[in-house]
Design an enzyme around this catalytic site. Structure first.
Site, PDB file in Angstrom:
ATOM      1  CD  GLU A  18      20.536   6.690  27.380  1.00 34.10           C
ATOM      2  OE1 GLU A  18      21.576   7.158  27.833  1.00 34.10           O
ATOM      3  OE2 GLU A  18      19.663   7.372  26.836  1.00 34.10           O
TER       4      GLU A  18
ATOM      5  CB  CYS B 101      10.405   4.535  26.144  1.00 35.16           C
ATOM      6  SG  CYS B 101      10.840   4.498  24.415  1.00 35.16           S
TER       7      CYS B 101
ATOM      8  CB  CYS C 214      17.775  -0.079  14.259  1.00 34.25           C
ATOM      9  SG  CYS C 214      16.317  -0.608  13.324  1.00 34.25           S
TER      10      CYS C 214
ATOM     11  CB  CYS D 272      14.436   5.317   9.567  1.00 31.34           C
ATOM     12  SG  CYS D 272      13.418   3.829   9.518  1.00 31.34           S
TER      13      CYS D 272
ATOM     14  CB  CYS E 295      15.875   6.892  13.129  1.00 31.54           C
ATOM     15  SG  CYS E 295      16.069   5.900  14.621  1.00 31.54           S
TER      16      CYS E 295
ATOM     17  CB  CYS F 229       9.913  11.605  22.292  1.00 28.87           C
ATOM     18  SG  CYS F 229       9.592  10.772  20.758  1.00 28.87           S
TER      19      CYS F 229
HETATM   20  N1  SAH Z   1      11.709   0.655  15.141  1.00 30.97           N
HETATM   21  C1  SAH Z   1      10.434   0.994  15.634  1.00 30.97           C
HETATM   22  C2  SAH Z   1      10.435   1.433  17.084  1.00 30.97           C
HETATM   23  C3  SAH Z   1      11.542   2.341  17.515  1.00 30.97           C
HETATM   24  S1  SAH Z   1      11.544   3.940  16.795  1.00 30.97           S
HETATM   25  C4  SAH Z   1       9.775   2.028  14.747  1.00 30.97           C
HETATM   26  O1  SAH Z   1      10.427   2.557  13.862  1.00 30.97           O
HETATM   27  O2  SAH Z   1       8.582   2.247  14.932  1.00 30.97           O
HETATM   28  C5  SAH Z   1      10.184   4.669  17.672  1.00 30.97           C
HETATM   29  C6  SAH Z   1       9.782   6.042  17.153  1.00 30.97           C
HETATM   30  O3  SAH Z   1      10.840   6.975  17.368  1.00 30.97           O
HETATM   31  C7  SAH Z   1       9.520   6.066  15.655  1.00 30.97           C
HETATM   32  O4  SAH Z   1       8.157   6.195  15.375  1.00 30.97           O
HETATM   33  C8  SAH Z   1      10.208   7.327  15.181  1.00 30.97           C
HETATM   34  O5  SAH Z   1       9.277   8.214  14.653  1.00 30.97           O
HETATM   35  C9  SAH Z   1      10.705   7.992  16.433  1.00 30.97           C
HETATM   36  N2  SAH Z   1      11.955   8.691  16.121  1.00 30.97           N
HETATM   37  C10 SAH Z   1      13.108   8.176  15.655  1.00 30.97           C
HETATM   38  N3  SAH Z   1      14.023   9.146  15.474  1.00 30.97           N
HETATM   39  C11 SAH Z   1      13.427  10.296  15.838  1.00 30.97           C
HETATM   40  C12 SAH Z   1      13.866  11.636  15.886  1.00 30.97           C
HETATM   41  N4  SAH Z   1      15.104  11.980  15.544  1.00 30.97           N
HETATM   42  N5  SAH Z   1      12.981  12.562  16.300  1.00 30.97           N
HETATM   43  C13 SAH Z   1      11.736  12.220  16.681  1.00 30.97           C
HETATM   44  N6  SAH Z   1      11.283  10.970  16.679  1.00 30.97           N
HETATM   45  C14 SAH Z   1      12.105  10.011  16.266  1.00 30.97           C
HETATM   46 FE1  SF4 Z   2      15.092   1.358  13.263  1.00 29.26          FE
HETATM   47 FE2  SF4 Z   2      14.975   3.934  13.878  1.00 29.26          FE
HETATM   48 FE3  SF4 Z   2      13.821   3.065  11.660  1.00 29.26          FE
HETATM   49 FE4  SF4 Z   2      12.738   2.438  14.057  1.00 29.26          FE
HETATM   50  S1  SF4 Z   2      12.891   4.508  13.186  1.00 29.26           S
HETATM   51  S2  SF4 Z   2      13.104   1.060  12.286  1.00 29.26           S
HETATM   52  S3  SF4 Z   2      14.621   2.244  15.287  1.00 29.26           S
HETATM   53  S4  SF4 Z   2      16.047   3.012  12.089  1.00 29.26           S
END
Ligand code: SAH
Ligand code: SF4
Length: 388
Positions: free
Chosen positions: A107, A120, A127, A131, A134, A357
């Site tokens: 998306e 975005c 990925c 994390c 995420c 977001c």
């Molecule tokens: N992999 C890269 C870019 C994609 S994630 C990174 O980790 O920076 C981009 C942003 O999405 C990250 O900074 C993370 O804080 C945010 N993000 C991921 N999961 C989230 C969630 N459940 N709620 C709010 N922000 C989230």
């Molecule tokens: Fe991957 Fe999500 Fe961690 Fe970004 S925040 S590196 S997208 S697992």
């Protein structure tokens, strides 16, 4: 929302015999024209047709001789990923569901704000870095997106907005590599796509308006500073290694001190001394939102030229974390501000179309079997993916 791409009939895999010109940087496009015996200026002409005019049909490239157009039709194509659907929110946010291959969907979201419009963009299908907060990580990993699939997201948005005409006032002025995936783990394709974003004969965006967000792949960040000077966002999320190890597992390999030193090196290479790094900090209730975390963060970042972006956590079914309370969010922000930091809070947009977001949903044919494991842990509940 979980989106399943079911129509397999129109799927075209990433590899085909014709060269897809969409994802070629100006250097690679010049090499391509040289390889078919054509002059370098053809690359500029074709770049403009593809990226400024949104043209994917060689017959429309009227400043190319007919025999060149015929030649191009045989050896090349301009193939963007397929748009499955577009949803427009009442607040102006737009979201495209884009099929990339083999039933995988990503998306892309456009967020209009006063004086700018931010797209975005995703860099990978899923990925590989897991994390804990995420949903992209929970979806597992399928593959890197090609440069054409990355720049194709901007191509699709720009084309859709061009067709509305200038009165609609829908323009992509900023790109953030904050969709699905870790951009530094798909280095070459991301760098090629970003070079097109910046190229004056393509999208001509300022390097301040293209932001790469990373969870901290330090060697690749150092490598990036050698080839690019786009804006940088670091996903920090914790003020010490003990906590960050739990939230962002790659921290065990590249701890905070190494990451921030690399970020400083990145800034040091930039000619403009006023540039700052964005520190992203996703706030989760009673995980990383306490006063002592804010004080520790303020101290940790005291010498790094940065602005801190606080992101209230967006909950999803597979996660036990909770969104930070408004009281804790305000306290956290105040502590940082009192310590002299510039702090912004990311507001939720496009709620009605699940495009806020961290609410991007896609479909990942997981090759790591991680998603299966998480689903088992959650007793096969229907999954609502919320990701970066
Ligand atoms: N992999 C890269 C870019 C994609 S994630 C990174 O980790 O920076 C981009 C942003 O999405 C990250 O900074 C993370 O804080 C945010 N993000 C991921 N999961 C989230 C969630 N459940 N709620 C709010 N922000 C989230
Ligand atoms: Fe991957 Fe999500 Fe961690 Fe970004 S925040 S590196 S997208 S697992």
């Amino acid at each position: 929302m979980t989106v399943i791409c079911t129509d397999m009939s129109t799927i075209v895999g990433p590899q085909q015999s014709k060269t897809n010109l969409l994802g070629l940087s100006v250097e690679k496009l010049t090499d391509f024209f040289a390889s078919i015996g054509e002059k370098p200026f053809r690359a500029t002409q074709v770049l403009k047709w593809i990226h400024q005019m949104g043209v994917d049909d060689f017959d429309q490239m009227t400043n190319l001789a007919k025999n060149l157009r015929e030649k191009l039709k045989v050896v090349a194509e301009i193939r963007a990923p397929e748009v499955v659907s577009q949803h427009d929110s009442i607040d102006g946010t737009s979201k495209w569901l884009i099929r990339v291959s083999d039933g995988n969907c990503i998306e892309t979201v456009f967020i209009p704000e006063k004086g700018r419009g931010t797209l975005c963009v995703s860099s990978q299908i899923g990925c590989s870095l897991d994390c804990s907060f995420c949903a992209t990580g929970k979806q597992g990993f399928n593959r890197d997106l090609t440069a054409a699939e990355i720049i194709g997201q901007l191509w699709i948005a720009a084309k859709a907005f061009n067709s509305l005409g200038p009165k609609a006032n829908r323009v992509v002025s900023n790109v953030v590599m904050m969709g699905m995936g870790e951009p530094l783990l798909n280095f070459d394709n991301v760098v090629d796509a970003m070079s097109l974003m910046l190229n004056d004969n393509a999208y001509g965006l300022s390097k301040r308006r293209v932001t790469l967000s990373t969870s901290g792949v330090v060697p690749m960040l150092d490598k990036l500073s050698e080839v690019s000077d786009v804006s940088l966002a670091i996903s920090l999320h914790a003020p010490n290694d003990e906590l960050r190890n739990q939230l962002v597992p790659i921290n065990k390999k590249y701890p905070i001190a190494e990451l921030l030193a690399s970020a400083q090196r990145y800034l040091d290479k930039m000619p403009d001394v006023r540039r700052k790094i964005t520190i992203e900090y996703t706030l989760m209730d009673r995980v990383n939102d306490r006063d002592e975390h804010a004080h520790e963060l303020a101290k940790l970042l005291s010498t790094l030229p940065c602005k801190i972006n606080l992101i209230p956590f967006n909950p999803f079914a597979q996660s036990d974390y909770k969104r930070v309370t408004n009281t804790a969010l305000n306290r956290f922000r105040d502590i940082l501000q009192k310590a002299g930091h510039i702090v912004t809070v990311r507001t939720t947009r496009g709620d009605d179309i699940a495009a806020a977001c961290g609410q991007l949903a896609g479909t990942v044919n997981d090759r790591t079997r991680r998603s299966e494991r998480y689903q088992r842990q959650n007793q096969e509940q229907p999954v609502r993916f919320v990701n970066g």
